[in-house]
Write a protein that holds these residues in place. Sequence first.
Motif, short mmCIF file in Angstrom:
data_model
loop_
_atom_site.label_atom_id
_atom_site.label_comp_id
_atom_site.label_asym_id
_atom_site.label_seq_id
_atom_site.Cartn_x
_atom_site.Cartn_y
_atom_site.Cartn_z
N THR A 70 0.86 -1.19 0.00
CA THR A 70 0.00 0.00 0.00
C THR A 70 0.89 1.23 0.00
OG1 THR A 70 -1.60 -1.25 1.34
CG2 THR A 70 -1.94 1.12 1.17
N ASP A 71 0.45 2.25 -0.70
CA ASP A 71 1.25 3.47 -0.86
C ASP A 71 1.18 4.32 0.41
OD1 ASP A 71 2.75 5.51 -1.88
OD2 ASP A 71 1.18 6.29 -3.20
N THR A 72 1.89 3.88 1.45
CA THR A 72 1.84 4.55 2.74
C THR A 72 3.19 5.02 3.25
OG1 THR A 72 2.14 2.47 3.93
CG2 THR A 72 -0.13 3.15 3.46
N GLY A 73 4.27 4.69 2.56
CA GLY A 73 5.60 4.98 3.07
C GLY A 73 6.14 3.87 3.94
N PHE A 74 5.40 2.75 4.03
CA PHE A 74 5.85 1.62 4.85
C PHE A 74 7.21 1.11 4.38
CE2 PHE A 74 6.38 -2.97 5.12
CZ PHE A 74 6.22 -3.21 6.47
N ALA A 75 7.35 0.93 3.05
CA ALA A 75 8.59 0.35 2.52
C ALA A 75 9.79 1.23 2.84
CB ALA A 75 8.46 0.15 1.01
N HIS A 76 9.61 2.54 2.77
CA HIS A 76 10.73 3.45 3.06
C HIS A 76 11.14 3.34 4.53
CE1 HIS A 76 13.27 6.99 3.03
NE2 HIS A 76 12.57 7.48 4.05
N ARG A 77 10.18 3.35 5.43
CA ARG A 77 10.52 3.24 6.86
C ARG A 77 11.13 1.89 7.18
NH1 ARG A 77 6.98 4.47 12.39
NH2 ARG A 77 8.73 4.08 13.78
N ALA A 78 10.67 0.85 6.49
CA ALA A 78 11.21 -0.49 6.75
C ALA A 78 12.61 -0.67 6.18
CB ALA A 78 10.27 -1.54 6.15
N GLY A 79 13.04 0.26 5.31
CA GLY A 79 14.35 0.14 4.69
C GLY A 79 14.31 -0.64 3.40
N LEU A 80 13.14 -0.65 2.75
CA LEU A 80 12.96 -1.43 1.53
C LEU A 80 12.98 -0.54 0.28
CD1 LEU A 80 10.24 -3.95 2.69
CD2 LEU A 80 12.31 -4.59 1.47
N ASP A 81 13.77 0.53 0.29
CA ASP A 81 13.80 1.44 -0.84
C ASP A 81 14.22 0.75 -2.14
OD1 ASP A 81 12.98 3.65 0.58
OD2 ASP A 81 15.00 4.21 1.18
N ALA A 82 15.03 -0.31 -2.02
CA ALA A 82 15.49 -1.02 -3.21
C ALA A 82 14.35 -1.68 -3.96
CB ALA A 82 16.53 -2.08 -2.82
N LEU A 83 13.24 -1.94 -3.27
CA LEU A 83 12.09 -2.58 -3.90
C LEU A 83 10.97 -1.59 -4.18
CD1 LEU A 83 11.88 -5.92 -1.89
CD2 LEU A 83 12.82 -5.57 -4.17
N ALA A 84 11.27 -0.30 -4.09
CA ALA A 84 10.23 0.71 -4.24
C ALA A 84 9.56 0.65 -5.61
CB ALA A 84 10.81 2.09 -4.00
N ASP A 85 10.35 0.47 -6.66
CA ASP A 85 9.78 0.43 -8.01
C ASP A 85 8.88 -0.78 -8.18
OD1 ASP A 85 11.11 2.74 -8.64
OD2 ASP A 85 12.80 1.72 -9.63
N LEU A 86 9.31 -1.92 -7.64
CA LEU A 86 8.49 -3.13 -7.73
C LEU A 86 7.20 -2.97 -6.95
CD1 LEU A 86 8.12 -6.11 -8.55
CD2 LEU A 86 9.38 -6.75 -6.46
N ALA A 87 7.31 -2.42 -5.73
CA ALA A 87 6.13 -2.24 -4.89
C ALA A 87 5.13 -1.30 -5.55
CB ALA A 87 6.54 -1.71 -3.52
N ALA A 88 5.65 -0.27 -6.21
CA ALA A 88 4.77 0.72 -6.83
C ALA A 88 3.84 0.09 -7.87
CB ALA A 88 5.59 1.83 -7.46
N LYS A 89 4.29 -0.99 -8.50
CA LYS A 89 3.48 -1.65 -9.52
C LYS A 89 2.27 -2.35 -8.92
CE LYS A 89 7.42 -2.49 -12.59
NZ LYS A 89 8.26 -3.53 -13.27
N PHE A 90 2.36 -2.72 -7.64
CA PHE A 90 1.30 -3.50 -7.00
C PHE A 90 0.60 -2.73 -5.88
CE2 PHE A 90 4.48 -6.52 -8.60
CZ PHE A 90 3.67 -7.28 -9.44
#
Length: 259
Positions: free
Chosen positions: A185-205
């Motif tokens: 979900t587009d909430t900033g969760f991935a950034h806080r979790a340290g998952l910036d490397a997967l940001a582009d992949l997450a954005a697709k879903f």
Amino acid sequence: MNTYALITGASKGIGRSIAMLLAKKGYPVLLVARAEDELKALAQEITALYKVQANWLAVDLSTNDAAQKVRQWSTENSYPVSILVNNAGYGIWGNFESVDINGQLNMICLNINALIKLTHLFISELKQQPQAYILNVCSTAAYQAVPTLAVYSATKAFVLSFSRALRYELKDSTVSVSCLSPGPTDTGFAHRAGLDALADLAAKFNMQPAEVAALGLKGMFNKKAEIIPGFLNKLSVGAARHLPKALIEKIGGDLYKSK
């Protein structure tokens, strides 16, 4: 309405969207999170848009006495609660041994301890209402072990199990317990979790917070036990339930691989 909806983690993301939607339905809202400025701005926006009362309390729910502070605040101000949304939480990504233990323990305090304490403190009041709801915001990570999100997924598995058990205990009361398990979900969760490397992949879903919130509240008011928004998320949960655990763990481990 004479009773309030209390939402934790209300300053942004899914929590913010849930607060806005409940206010739109006419519920006065109690907004709880750490970010004072964001809470104040949200309260002003809700009051202006929906003409309902919006009160806020800035508190770090991961601290030991935070839940009691929330309960005391609602009691002293005579805010009777009929909806409790336990939304506050976050994740930390990385191999367990490499991630700071204090950060992981703090995550457990927020994802589990705060939720348990708040539920326990408010449950008697909720049972006094003609109809009341508890919505625990979980994750699709609750349905399988996730390497490099080991502690996070374990906390969400706890929330799911607890929610189902509590739902059964309260089945003859006026309180309905539901568990909302979003996927990406587009909430900033991935950034806080340290998952910036997967940001582009997450954005697709990614789903949008407002969409997740709307589906969550619809399921809550329909008294559903588990709410999994989105077809792909339902599919992934179904796979986790029926495919071998070792295979699911390998898929998750490959997807979230830590260097």
